[in-house]
Write a protein that holds these residues in place. Structure first.
Motif: not given
Length: 213
Positions: A88-95, A153-157
């Motif tokens: 389950r990918y969630n961009v808010n889970n990155f630290r 993927l190149n998902y940027r955040f």
């Protein structure tokens, strides 16, 4: 020979603790990323209304002059066979992790509006995060990945780092993921240092480059 008994007791205690702890969970994903930039100001294409200001806010800067937004691109994801129900990918889970400290989210009173005395309050947290994502983020905020390899993927955040990092000299920062066990691997490229991104400012890299040899 008597000195062996305390050592035997110590080893037995360590084995007991290890048994209680149990095996570490297997990684469900290997995520490759690039730390593309550190930005010191976020500009908005369309100024946004925020409760802590009587005007529409066109740009944000950290209260601490050494704060910045660390901007990352998720290059690819290799979801292992252990992810029976998917990852389950969630961009808010990155630290961002640095010397024992982790950064993620947004604390009140850590951002300044348009160089004024007005600072962000708790009620403005989600509008600010949404506005920053609108300027910076590429890719879906959430996604369910099944087992397999997902290239390009190149998902940027962006992740906000409110203060100076001890002993940091502009190298690639370590990225971690919460919620599900994952291994994160950077490509070794140092980030660009940008005075501003978003709005009328210059762009920021949107795709990964090959890792350093």
């Amino acid at each position: 020979m008597g000195y062996l008994f305390p050592r035997i007791g110590m080893f037995a205690a360590l084995l007991a603790l290890a048994a209680c702890a149990g095996p570490r969970p297997k990684a469900l994903a290997v995520l490759h990323y690039q730390h593309v930039a550190n930005a010191h100001e976020i500009r908005f294409t369309n100024p946004i209304p925020l409760s802590a200001a009587l005007y529409r806010v066109g740009h944000l800067t950290p209260v601490d002059s050494q704060g910045f937004w660390a901007i990352f691109v998720l290059c690819n994801a290799d979801i292992t066979e252990y992810a029976g129900r998917g990852f389950r990918y969630n961009v808010n889970n990155f630290r961002v992790s640095h010397e024992g400290r982790e950064f993620g989210g947004l604390s009140p009173y850590s951002l300044r509006y348009q160089g004024q005395v007005d600072l962000n309050n708790a009620g403005d947290t989600m509008p600010i995060l949404d506005a920053v994502a609108a300027e910076i983020q590429e890719g879906p905020p959430t996604q369910l990945f099944q087992s397999g390899f997902y290239p390009d993927l190149n998902y940027r955040f962006a992740i906000f780092v409110p203060k100076a990092l001890d002993n940091y000299a502009g190298e690639e920062l370590t990225l971690t993921y919460t919620g599900q066990p994952a291994i994160l691997v950077g490509n070794g490229k140092p980030p660009s240092d940008l005075p501003a991104v978003g709005g009328s400012a210059g762009g920021v890299a949107a795709a990964c480059v090959p890792p350093l040899p």
